[in-house]
Motif scaffolding. Structure first.
Motif: not given
Lengths: 989, 418
Positions: A325-332, A322-323, A364, A361, A357
């Motif tokens: 998992f991509v967050k919306y505001n992570d840099p690309i 789970k850690v 997105e 994505y 997940e």
């Protein structure tokens, strides 16, 4: 009050005013003036003119003023070495100051002044400071040794500073120990084999003690140093691990990662059934997870390393999906890395979560990320068999969204799924076919065509579908054309009756109307196959394909082991061994993981044992060292390290080019000869499908094809698939593989047509236009009247005028450097070519290159800077006075140890010994004596390189035997290979 | 080690360069500019870049790029950590880390950089040590210096440099002795459409402000230390005591510092303080859509949720939003396509709601991507993990310090999918 006041200027001229102020009697005014000078310096203004005035301010008891002057000195001393000497006295005096801060400052600053004359005076004060009573001074002095080594390595060794530095590892102060280790590590990097950091249990113990007490940075140095140690047994290994584990709780992420490296490496030695082993595994996970909550830049580096760690030991993070998992505001860049790790951790247990997940994505915003997410679904399907069905249905859902790039990406991965699980999911083909019209990317089109061809018998209207693609055949990319050709042939073999016309059509399109050699060749092969032996054709084309493996994206185990030893370094970020890219680290020993002590280990992971054996050989997937530029451009003539077959001389591409000049006429001459001549590949007659290129891009999907690599290497070396450009653009490389029969003829041609003089290869393409925004450079090297020249043709293939050309060389083995600027006086307009000859000298900076005669060049014009590398014939470095006296020759020959002798064969050379001697003389290879024994002519020859290296040769020529034997002796045996290549080049032209 | 540093502003101008070894030409930054151009957003520039002869490692802080050049194999984390430390130091010295402030204090900045790194090796990076050697600028001192000819640079060897407590200077004296600790927790979470928690974890930090005379030795203990999955400590914390007794034992630095950071991972149940009911939909035809969001309290342990704010990233085709908020204000930024709804305090009796219509560009199809919601909130006097400080003891000094602990819970990367 701010420093911006220092920037106000007046009309009189800044420098003039500053000069006056610097010479003022008032201390305060002086200091303000120096501040102004420093301020100007920081923003890049040139204030070097004030050098004497600033240095005059140095003798002061005001520490701030002193520091400011030092700052200035460090910046400008290099450009004013004579003036800098003025400062020496003050430095030497300061090194004796009662205040340790001043002593340290003086020695530290002196080390930063990179002027030889100053360094001479540095030695004595430095020696004292290394033994100073104050640890602050000692620790500063330790770093100063590294500085000095960077400026003058020999001096440091001669003065014995390295030994003093080694002694400091046992210093009572942990900070001194840390700095000594740091300095030694840096020095060791430029001396790969010097064994500077001789690690033994005693020093390790000292380091471990210092580790607890020194600063965070010191801890990094010490941990990185520890990682190079190989413990004697598992007990020592465990005790080191125990003492390093607390570092995992450090706030500094670099300390944490360096500790992880040490633990990952030493863990290898622990038996797996040990309790401690399990404990250690559990301890590693939390700190790695915590790294992911840091700043994005730190996260990125951490993720690249975690990527390695999960490949080596997936058990550490298997519950931590789970850690990632991509967050919306992570840099690309963080998003893409997380995705990669998610796939690596995907297993039957968590696949449902992962798929949910990934599907999320896929909706997105960022297109690159979405594409990768869709691909990831496909990789999951291939990796976790139980999930394949769910993955396929997820992909179908995504196809229903009709988002163009999602659909295309999905089709590409479904093709891979078909190859992994044949005859299972073909029911979805109907859905795929619905989207045929929306596919506009070559890869997706090719994938779809492959699917239609592969399952032609189950698709009722397969012929119609393929026919529809055929309409715009010439507008398709090569990838699609090849796939279409193969698919239609498959279709024909499956349903011969209805599709005869179609196959005729595609074959004629491919063979007659196309100017792509790959396509034409494949067309001819199919044509012949189908017309001569349809049964064989069926066997070849419809052969059982190997299943693709789930592990295609894994790093090769040997490389992975090496990279684990480099956790936390640049190598771990690039996933390449340091030897592949770090400059100045040539010859660095490949690190490897220590073997395990427990015997049970080798059963569980067989790769550990076996891999260790081959760890010395650089893994094949990595570009050879020194190929920095070659890598960028893909341009190297022939891979110098090719291992299949006899290695072609590096210059073959060039010399063969000569044939092309004569090619046209000779073709017709040879037409009547009885033996079938290997006709140059770009012949236009359809009657000669005699190509060695038997499907090196086999009709399977382009990814994963196991034959692909072999085909490229083994087949004809120069006909690399990499040269996708039209053949006319590079005749040299296409003609290179032509061999055997032709050579004889050309030798004649060469013998007659070539003027006797230094041989120079015809120009070959160094920089193709497509890599250099339209600038094409072809060129060659020559020695003309004792001057080395680089002769180039610059062609402007862009739409706009090119001006402002300049050229620069990287440091190279023989110090080649341009003797003057590149003389391109007029702008080069579009489609114009211009010839330039650039005289070279050999007084430039020297650095050993691999291969020795590699030259990396940067060319600049008004558009950009471009890089390429080329290999020069070493014969151009043979000087005119290379004729040795007979006696000297004899003595030297005996004097050089036999280990330095290397022997080569020159094949197919039909010159008499005299003719050979004459020819070689043109290239400054001088025959000193000739002896005839048993009908064998022995020529004794000498040549001298620009850097004064002598090479002695014995050339044996037997009448009637076209193979010469040559023995080379030289005190620098590494040049032999290049010299041999030059012999071959000269003799054969 | 670290070879050079370039400071680059938002628009791509290099406004400061510092070389610790030989000088490297500015042109090396061209590779960085190329990458920056490609990345479009400055946040998306990859932190490690390779050029033919150098490696460029950069961090992006306060609209500035700190770009370092290295030539040898150096741990990139080491460089990144150091660059952040440089930015922290500027922040600490000048109150902010911006182009203007750096340009205004160029000489101090240059002196600091020289002191922080020697030949690329870190020299002094502790703020206490640096401040003893190079005093931070303040108006009063500049005036005094100008009058007396005094200096900004200390001429004593910083005591901390060599002692085995390098983080603390000797001879600290206060009339009021006080030690404050702030336990701050951030919730990172992803909730899916239905409100189920996809992922949640807590990042905690204990910030300290300690002003104590002499050489105090402190012990801080928690009611429930086993809660913490992973901890990272300030170098002052004795790790052995933590391992064996789960207490923090340390000689504190003087002033503000981060005592420890910790992590409560997704394995434990993380309480989510609010729930979000949302419906954002777009119609197949008519180029419009509807939005309806309600927020209510969930597991907030009886405390009030404050500073509530919702940020919605809309698809590009959304032209305008016509919404009504029952509480707080909303704005829609056309350029970035972001709706910000500032709610303030959450009233459990009257739940805040934002609803209305969205209009798309005429003729545009239904957008492909789903909007995403980010939530900001604060809860005073609560550490959502349940962590509590039980006591703080001081040894080694006689006086009685004033002690205090505050708790705060914030939303970190708190995201709701739609």
């Amino acid at each position: 009050m701010t420093d911006s006041k220092y920037f106000t200027t007046t009309k009189k001229g800044e420098i003039f005013e500053l000069k006056a102020e610097l010479n003022s009697d008032k201390k305060e005014k002086k200091k303000e003036a120096v501040k102004k000078v420093i301020a100007s310096m920081t923003v890049g203004k040139d204030v070097s003119a004030l050098f004497p005035d600033v240095v005059n301010c140095m003798q002061t008891d005001n520490l701030e003023l002193k520091k400011l002057v030092y700052l200035y000195l460090m910046n400008y001393a290099k450009s004013q070495p004579d003036m800098a000497i003025m400062a020496v006295n003050t430095f030497v005096k300061d090194c004796e100051d009662p205040n340790p801060l001043i002593r340290a400052l003086a020695v530290r600053t002196m080390g930063c002044i990179r002027v030889d004359k100053i360094t001479e005076y540095l030695c004595e004060p430095l020696r004292k400071c290394l033994k100073d009573e104050d640890p602050y001074v000692r620790k500063t002095a330790a770093v100063c040794v590294a500085k000095l080594h960077d400026i003058n390595a020999q001096l440091v060794e001669d003065q014995g500073f390295l030994d003093t530095l080694k002694d400091l590892i046992s210093d009572s102060n942990p900070m001194v120990v840390a700095n000594a280790v740091a300095a030694l590590s840096e020095i060791a990097e430029s001396h790969p084999n010097s064994n500077l950091l001789d690690l033994n249990p005693q020093t390790i113990n000292k380091l471990l003690t210092a580790l607890n007490e020194c600063t965070e940075w010191g801890q990094i140095f010490i941990l990185d140093c520890l990682a190079n140690y190989t413990p004697r047994d598992d007990r020592e290994s465990q005790s080191i691990c125990e003492r390093v584990t607390p570092r995992l709780s450090h706030a500094n992420s670099a300390v944490v990662l360096s500790a992880v490296k040490v633990l990952m490496k030493f863990m290898e030695m622990l038996p797996k059934d040990l309790d401690y082993y399990g404990t250690l595994l559990k301890k590693l996970a939390p700190p790695l997870v915590t790294l992911l909550s840091a700043e994005p830049e730190l996260q990125y580096v951490a993720l690249r390393n975690i990527n390695l760690i999960v490949q080596r030991r997936p058990e550490i993070l298997k519950h931590e999906m789970k850690v990632f998992f991509v967050k919306y505001n992570d840099p690309i860049y963080v998003k893409l890395e997380k995705l990669d790790i998610m796939i690596r951790l995907a297993s039957q247990a968590n696949i449902a979560q992962v798929l949910a997940e990934l599907k999320e994505y896929a909706t997105e915003v960022d297109v690159d990320f979405v594409r990768k997410a869709v691909r990831a679904i496909g990789r999951c399907a291939i990796k976790v068999e139980q999930s394949a069905e769910r993955c396929v249905s997820t992909l179908l859902d995504l196809i229903q969204t009709k988002v163009n790039y999602v659909v295309q990406e999905a089709i590409v991965v479904i093709k891979d799924i078909f190859r992994k699980y044949p005859n299972k999911y073909e029911s979805v083909i109907a859905t795929l076919c619905e989207n045929l019209d929306s596919l506009d990317e070559p890869e997706a089109r090719a994938a779809m065509i492959w699917i239609v061809g592969e399952y032609a018998e189950r698709i009722d209207n397969a012929d119609e579908l393929l026919e529809s693609f055929l309409e715009g055949f010439h507008d398709e990319s090569t990838q699609v054309q090849l796939q279409l050709l193969t698919a239609i042939v498959k279709l024909f073999l499956k349903k011969p009756t209805e599709t005869q016309e179609l196959v005729q059509q595609v074959l004629s399109l491919a063979t007659q109307d196309s100017d792509n050699p790959d396509l034409r060749d494949r067309g001819y092969i199919y044509w012949r196959l189908l017309s001569t032996d349809p049964v064989a054709a069926k066997e070849v084309v419809l052969a059982e394909k190997p299943l693709i493996s789930e592990e295609t994206d894994l790093i090769e185990p040997t490389l992975l082991e090496e990279l684990i030893c480099h956790i936390g370094t640049l190598a771990s970020v690039y996933h390449k061994p340091p030897s592949a890219f770090v400059e100045g680290s040539r010859g660095v020993q490949h690190k490897r993981l220590p073997g395990s002590a427990g015997s049970g280990e080798s059963v569980e992971s067989p790769d550990t044992g076996s891999a260790a054996g081959v760890a010395d050989a650089p893994p094949a997937v990595i570009p050879s060292q020194g190929d920095l530029l070659g890598d960028l451009l893909n341009l190297d003539l022939a891979p110098p390290t090719a291992t299949t077959g006899p290695p072609p001389p590096a210059t073959s591409g060039m010399q063969m080019g000569a044939m092309d000049l004569l090619g046209g006429g000779l073709d017709s001459l040879m037409g009547d000869e009885s033996e079938p001549p290997p006709i140059p590949l770009r012949t236009d007659t359809p009657q000669s499908p005699q190509s060695p290129q038997l499907s090196h891009q086999s009709p399977s999907p382009p990814d994963y094809s196991p034959t692909e690599l072999g085909g490229d290497l083994g087949g004809s070396p120069a006909m690399g698939a990499g040269f996708g450009a039209p053949p006319a653009a590079m005749p040299a490389s296409f003609n290179a593989p032509v061999s055997g029969g032709l050579d004889d003829l050309f030798d004649l041609g060469g013998g007659v047509g070539m003027p006797m003089g230094a041989y120079s290869a015809p120009k070959s393409i160094w920089l193709p236009a497509m890599k250099a925004k339209g600038l094409e450079i072809t060129g060659t090297f020559a020695r003309r009247a004792g001057v080395i020249q680089m002769e180039m043709t610059l062609t402007n293939k862009a739409m706009s005028v090119m001006t402002d050309f300049a050229i620069q060389f990287n440091r190279n083995s023989f110090g080649l450097a341009p003797a003057g600027p590149l003389q391109v006086l007029t702008p080069v307009s579009p489609n114009q070519s211009i010839e330039v000859a650039l005289p070279l000298n050999t007084v430039g900076p020297v650095m050993k290159m691999e291969p020795l005669n590699n030259l990396q060049v940067a060319v600049k014009n008004n558009i950009d800077v471009f890089y390429f590398s080329s290999q020069y014939p070493i014969s151009m470095l043979f000087v005119e006075d290379g004729k040795m006296e007979r006696q000297v020759f004899l003595a030297t020959w005996k004097d050089i140890p036999n280990d330095n002798e290397s022997q080569f064969q020159i094949k197919d050379c039909h010159l008499s010994s005299d003719a050979a001697s004459n020819k070689l003389q043109g290239s400054n290879i001088f025959t000193i004596a000739k002896r005839t024994v048993d009908g064998q002519d022995m020529l004794y020859q000498s040549m001298k390189l620009t850097n004064g290296i002598w090479v002695l040769a014995e050339l044996r020529v037997q009448a009637g035997n076209p193979n010469y034997t040559i023995s080379l002796k030289c005190r620098a045996p590494e040049v032999s290979q290049c010299v041999f290549q030059s012999y071959e080049a000269v003799l054969k032209n | 080690m670290i070879h050079s540093l370039f400071l680059i502003n938002h628009s791509g101008d290099i406004f400061l360069e510092k070389h610790w070894k030989s000088v490297i030409s500015r042109s090396v930054c061209d590779y960085f500019f190329e990458a920056k151009e490609k990345a479009v957003d400055p946040e998306n520039v990859a932190p490690v870049l390779q050029t033919p002869h150098h490696y460029l490692i950069s961090v992006y802080r306060g609209k500035l790029f700190f770009l370092s050049v290295v030539q040898t194999e150096v741990p990139p984390l080491f460089v990144i950590e150091f660059l952040h430390r440089v930015a922290d130091t500027f922040q600490d010295y000048f109150g902010e880390c911006s182009e203007g402030v750096i340009k205004d204090n160029l000489v101090t900045v240059y002196e600091l950089l020289e002191e922080m790194l020697d030949n690329g090796f870190p020299l002094a990076t502790e703020s206490n040590v640096l401040k003893e050697m190079i005093r931070p600028p303040n108006i009063l001192r500049s005036v005094v210096n100008t009058l007396t000819g005094g200096s900004n640079v200390g001429d004593k060897l910083p005591t901390g440099q060599l002692s085995n407590v390098p983080w603390r200077r000797a001879g600290v004296k206060y009339t009021n002795n006080e030690a404050y600790f702030d336990v701050i927790e951030e919730i990172d979470a992803i909730l899916d459409k239905s409100g189920t928690t996809v992922f949640a974890e807590i990042q905690g930090v204990v910030e300290a402000c300690v002003r104590l005379t002499g050489m105090p030795d402190l012990t801080l203990s928690f009611m429930n230390p086993r809660l913490l999955d992973d901890v990272s400590f300030h170098p002052c914390v004795r790790f052995k005591r933590w391992e064996s007794e789960r207490v923090l034992s340390f000689i504190p630095p003087d002033g503000n510092f981060t005592l420890m950071t910790y992590h409560v991972s997704s394995q434990n149940l993380v309480a989510i303080p609010v729930y979000v009911k949302q419906n954002i939909s777009f119609f197949e035809s008519g180029s419009c859509g509807r939005l309806d969001i309600t927020i209510g309290p969930k597991q907030n342990m009886g405390k009030t949720v404050e500073g509530l704010m919702v940020t919605i990233h809309m698809p590009k085709v959304v032209l305008s939003a016509n919404l009504t908020a029952t509480q707080g204000n909303y704005t829609y930024d056309l350029a970035t396509k972001v709706v910000v709804w500032d709610i303030g305090k959450l009233n459990p009796q009257k739940l805040p709601n934002l609803r209305g219509s969205l209009s798309l560009q005429a003729g545009a199809p239904k957008p492909d991507e789903n909007p995403s919601l980010n939530i900001d909130l604060k809860i005073q006097q609560l550490a959502i993990s349940g962590l509590k400080v039980s006591r703080l003891d001081m040894y080694g000094e006689k006086y009685k310090p004033f002690k205090g602990v505050k708790y705060l819970t914030k939303a970190g990367k708190f995201q709701v999918r739609t």
